[in-house]
Design an enzyme around this catalytic site. Structure first.
Site, PDB file in Angstrom:
ATOM      1  N   LYS A  55       0.833  -1.204   0.000  1.00  0.00           N
ATOM      2  CA  LYS A  55       0.000   0.000   0.000  1.00  0.00           C
ATOM      3  C   LYS A  55       0.870   1.258   0.000  1.00  0.00           C
ATOM      4  O   LYS A  55       0.586   2.225  -0.707  1.00  0.00           O
ATOM      5  CB  LYS A  55      -0.933  -0.003   1.215  1.00  0.00           C
ATOM      6  CG  LYS A  55      -2.090  -0.982   1.053  1.00  0.00           C
ATOM      7  CD  LYS A  55      -2.794  -1.300   2.359  1.00  0.00           C
ATOM      8  CE  LYS A  55      -3.834  -2.400   2.133  1.00  0.00           C
ATOM      9  NZ  LYS A  55      -4.393  -2.934   3.374  1.00  0.00           N
ATOM     10  N   GLN A  99      -5.247  -1.589   9.768  1.00  0.00           N
ATOM     11  CA  GLN A  99      -4.934  -2.866   9.117  1.00  0.00           C
ATOM     12  C   GLN A  99      -5.414  -4.036   9.990  1.00  0.00           C
ATOM     13  O   GLN A  99      -4.991  -4.197  11.121  1.00  0.00           O
ATOM     14  CB  GLN A  99      -3.420  -2.972   8.860  1.00  0.00           C
ATOM     15  CG  GLN A  99      -2.981  -4.236   8.157  1.00  0.00           C
ATOM     16  CD  GLN A  99      -3.455  -4.309   6.705  1.00  0.00           C
ATOM     17  OE1 GLN A  99      -3.402  -3.338   5.968  1.00  0.00           O
ATOM     18  NE2 GLN A  99      -3.937  -5.466   6.287  1.00  0.00           N
ATOM     19  N   ASP A 122     -11.061   2.472   4.079  1.00  0.00           N
ATOM     20  CA  ASP A 122     -11.470   1.100   3.783  1.00  0.00           C
ATOM     21  C   ASP A 122     -12.980   0.968   3.576  1.00  0.00           C
ATOM     22  O   ASP A 122     -13.471  -0.098   3.234  1.00  0.00           O
ATOM     23  CB  ASP A 122     -11.040   0.180   4.947  1.00  0.00           C
ATOM     24  CG  ASP A 122     -10.155  -0.957   4.451  1.00  0.00           C
ATOM     25  OD1 ASP A 122      -9.980  -1.080   3.232  1.00  0.00           O
ATOM     26  OD2 ASP A 122      -9.659  -1.727   5.287  1.00  0.00           O
TER      27      ASP A 122
END
Length: 286
Positions: A55, A99, A122
């Site tokens: 990422k 995460q 997200d």
């Protein structure tokens, strides 16, 4: 193998990233700063470390500033909470990603709730999932958004089609079903308790496999000419002491019957990262 029927997420992700880079370059003179994405990682899960590194590299390629924060596995909820609050208030940060998975002592749901919904890169905050349910604009869950982007890029219109989503997770299955409904598909959500699963899947024009079981969808479950999207990514032994990555679909045998199919790796994985960047840039431009 006739590769013209492969839905190439890797190539499409590059196209999306190049589009984002142009948008950022155009906006920079007015904004006086690049978009910012902060990834919070807790503990030393090796898969998470790889994802986060990918990422950060992708951010670099498109011109997004990274504000990564890595906590030890022993970090407390209060420490993570304080960091989330700090990033919510930081004007340089447009997107925040927690995460997953987190170490067992931390409550992921409680921490996700603390994210500013407009910085939820997200797309997992209940407010963003609510916006999706209502068909309102908002940051979308990355993996299913990546699937929709692939269908669009290859001119596969779900409207009026029978779509079966195998898997009902909040990460993929549920938002995927909502996005397909929004695109006017007739949607069935199947899962491990579904009776006659093979028959349910065999009726689908579009199959999205997101169940986390290696090669569970076999050729006898797929009707000729179906579109098969494989979201699964599973490590299995390669017989030589190492491992290989396979999806939830038995690729070689299903390939013979499908009109279109995504590979693993190189299908939906790269698109998930591309949608994370897209969410960050959208939040920045807003």
């Amino acid at each position: 193998m006739d590769t013209t029927r492969i839905l190439d997420g890797k190539a499409l992700a590059k196209t999306v990233q190049s589009r984002l880079r142009s948008q950022i370059e155009a906006a920079l003179p007015q904004r006086n700063r690049p978009p910012g994405l902060a990834v919070i990682r807790v503990g030393d899960d090796p898969a998470s470390a790889v994802y986060v590194r990918n990422k950060e590299r992708a951010c670099e390629r498109v011109g997004i500033a990274s504000f990564g924060q890595h906590f030890p596995a022993t970090a407390t909820a209060a420490e993570i909470s304080a960091k989330i609050q700090e990033l919510n208030d930081d004007e340089r940060v447009d997107g925040i990603l927690l995460q997953l998975p987190l170490p067992a002592h931390l409550d992921a749901v409680a921490l996700l709730l603390q994210l500013d919904p407009d910085k939820d890169a997200d797309g997992l905050h209940p407010i963003n999932l609510g916006r999706l349910t209502r068909g309102e604009a908002g940051l979308r869950s990355c993996t299913p958004a990546g699937v929709m982007e692939v269908l669009k890029a290859y001119n596969i219109d779900p409207s009026g089609k029978n779509a079966v989503v195998v898997g009902r997770s909040i990460l993929v299955g549920k938002p995927m079903a909502l996005m397909l409904l929004e695109a006017n598909a007739t949607v069935t959500v199947a899962h491990s308790r579904t009776q006659n699963l093979a028959d349910v899947v065999a009726a689908a024009d579009i199959i999205v496999a997101a169940v986390g079981r290696p090669e569970m969808i076999t050729a006898d479950m797929v009707k000729p000419g179906a579109v098969v999207i494989d979201v699964g990514i599973n490590r299995v032994g390669d017989g030589a002491g190492g491992y290989k990555l396979v999806g939830d679909v038995a690729f070689e045998e299903v390939f013979e019957k499908a009109a279109w199919i995504t590979p693993v790796p190189g299908g939906i994985g790269p698109m998930t990262v591309a949608m994370l960047l897209k969410n960050t840039v959208e939040a920045y431009l807003r």
